[in-house]
Design a protein around this motif. Structure first.
Motif, short mmCIF file in Angstrom:
data_model
loop_
_atom_site.label_atom_id
_atom_site.label_comp_id
_atom_site.label_asym_id
_atom_site.label_seq_id
_atom_site.Cartn_x
_atom_site.Cartn_y
_atom_site.Cartn_z
N ALA A 167 -0.55 2.64 -9.18
CA ALA A 167 -1.13 1.32 -8.46
C ALA A 167 -1.31 0.11 -9.71
O ALA A 167 -1.29 0.55 -10.69
CB ALA A 167 -2.49 1.64 -8.07
N PRO A 197 8.70 5.96 1.24
CA PRO A 197 7.34 6.21 1.02
C PRO A 197 7.01 7.26 2.02
O PRO A 197 6.99 7.36 3.24
CB PRO A 197 6.81 4.90 0.90
CG PRO A 197 7.47 3.99 1.80
CD PRO A 197 9.02 4.63 1.80
N ASP A 198 5.60 7.75 1.57
CA ASP A 198 4.96 8.74 2.45
C ASP A 198 3.89 7.81 3.48
O ASP A 198 3.67 8.29 4.67
CB ASP A 198 3.88 9.66 1.80
CG ASP A 198 4.74 10.71 0.83
OD1 ASP A 198 6.04 11.06 1.30
OD2 ASP A 198 4.54 11.15 -0.20
N PRO A 201 1.21 13.03 -6.98
CA PRO A 201 1.16 11.89 -6.52
C PRO A 201 2.06 11.02 -7.79
O PRO A 201 1.71 11.14 -8.86
CB PRO A 201 -0.24 11.56 -6.55
CG PRO A 201 -1.11 12.64 -7.05
CD PRO A 201 -0.03 13.63 -7.76
N ARG A 256 -0.07 5.39 -5.56
CA ARG A 256 -1.31 5.50 -4.80
C ARG A 256 -1.72 4.34 -4.29
O ARG A 256 -2.86 3.28 -4.78
CB ARG A 256 -2.41 6.27 -5.75
CG ARG A 256 -1.98 7.42 -6.60
CD ARG A 256 -3.15 7.53 -7.68
NE ARG A 256 -2.72 8.67 -8.50
CZ ARG A 256 -3.38 10.00 -8.31
NH1 ARG A 256 -4.26 10.02 -7.84
NH2 ARG A 256 -2.94 10.81 -9.36
N GLY A 257 -1.04 3.63 -3.52
CA GLY A 257 -1.59 2.03 -2.90
C GLY A 257 -0.90 1.05 -3.57
O GLY A 257 -1.49 0.23 -3.61
N ASP A 278 0.82 -1.11 -0.04
CA ASP A 278 -0.06 0.00 -0.11
C ASP A 278 0.91 1.12 0.06
O ASP A 278 0.64 2.31 0.69
CB ASP A 278 -0.96 0.03 1.17
CG ASP A 278 -1.85 -1.19 1.33
OD1 ASP A 278 -2.41 -1.60 0.21
OD2 ASP A 278 -2.18 -1.62 2.26
N VAL A 294 2.37 4.89 -0.81
CA VAL A 294 2.00 6.17 -1.27
C VAL A 294 3.13 6.88 -1.33
O VAL A 294 4.06 7.09 -0.35
CB VAL A 294 0.76 6.81 -0.33
CG1 VAL A 294 0.40 8.12 -0.61
CG2 VAL A 294 -0.25 5.76 -0.55
N LYS A 295 3.42 7.63 -2.26
CA LYS A 295 4.61 8.66 -2.58
C LYS A 295 3.96 9.68 -3.69
O LYS A 295 3.60 9.46 -4.70
CB LYS A 295 5.55 7.67 -2.95
CG LYS A 295 7.02 8.76 -3.12
CD LYS A 295 7.47 9.40 -1.99
CE LYS A 295 8.63 10.24 -1.88
NZ LYS A 295 8.95 10.75 -0.62
#
Length: 229
Positions: free
Chosen positions: A221, A60-61, A22, A25-26, A13, A15-16
């Motif tokens: 994704a 990653p965020d 973006p 996204r997951g 998952d 997110v970055k």
């Protein structure tokens, strides 16, 4: 019930974002020991960002990255640098060789940084250049090499430490079709012989065909999974 071995590298998952843009996204992905996986998708789909997160180059965020059960996204930079010197091999599209060093010393450098004596490091580097058909270029500096020659040197440098995982970001993107085919053939042969896992990011279907499995990204994704022949 069948017990499946735990993946060597796993992203969950992720997110970055780069600024307000973006990138992931997951995104989730698993890489098993000795497996070759190709990550494909259109430009801007997050392929390189995913690879950089898995290799511990960027954090990653949100989400997690594990290697051998260890959370890479929580490790200090010193530990990440040590992994990239010893257990990870990284290949970039344009090689990123050090221009002041010969091909031989570029390949020997990771070993010397890990504490190997110069002579022993150069001997091993020469053997890896031989495997990639670049031994004759050992005394040349990057500016004296063609794109294909430089990428072979970069591949030898990525594998010289005997890494468990090789991360290759568009490794044939700067090469013509013949040089790209030769580079991928050499990479796959070396990885199979050593048992290294390989994650290769590419937009080239011919490169993806070398993989055991293909993961397609779209808008940061996974868009689907394709099992190779």
């Amino acid at each position: 019930m069948t017990n499946h071995p735990a993946p060597l590298v796993a992203a969950r998952d992720l997110v970055k974002a780069h600024g307000r843009t973006p990138a992931l996204r997951g995104a989730s992905l698993e890489l098993g020991a000795g497996e070759i996986v190709a990550v494909t998708g259109p430009s801007g789909s997050g392929k390189s960002t995913l690879l950089h997160c898995l290799a511990g180059i960027v954090r990653p965020d949100a989400g997690s990255v594990t290697y051998g059960g260890e959370r890479l996204d929580r490790l200090p930079e010193r530990r990440l640098s040590a992994l990239r010197r010893t257990e990870f091999g990284v290949v970039f599209q344009f090689g990123q060789l050090i221009p002041e060093l010969t091909a031989l010393d570029n390949v020997a450098l990771p070993l010397m940084l890990a504490g190997t004596a110069r002579g022993a490091a150069q001997e091993s580097a020469g053997e890896w250049l031989e495997r990639f058909g670049a031994r004759e270029h050992a005394g040349l500096r990057p500016g004296e090499l063609s794109g294909g020659q430089a990428q072979r040197v970069a591949l030898a440098r990525a594998l010289v430490t005997g890494p468990r995982v090789v991360f290759a970001d568009e490794p044939t993107g700067a090469l013509d079709s013949l040089a790209g085919e030769q580079a991928m053939t050499a990479l796959v042969r070396a990885a199979r012989a050593s048992g290294a896992a390989v994650l290769v990011v590419t937009h080239d279907a011919q490169v993806a065909a070398y993989a055991d499995r293909e993961v397609r990204l779209r808008d940061g994704a996974p868009a689907g999974l394709e099992v190779g022949a």
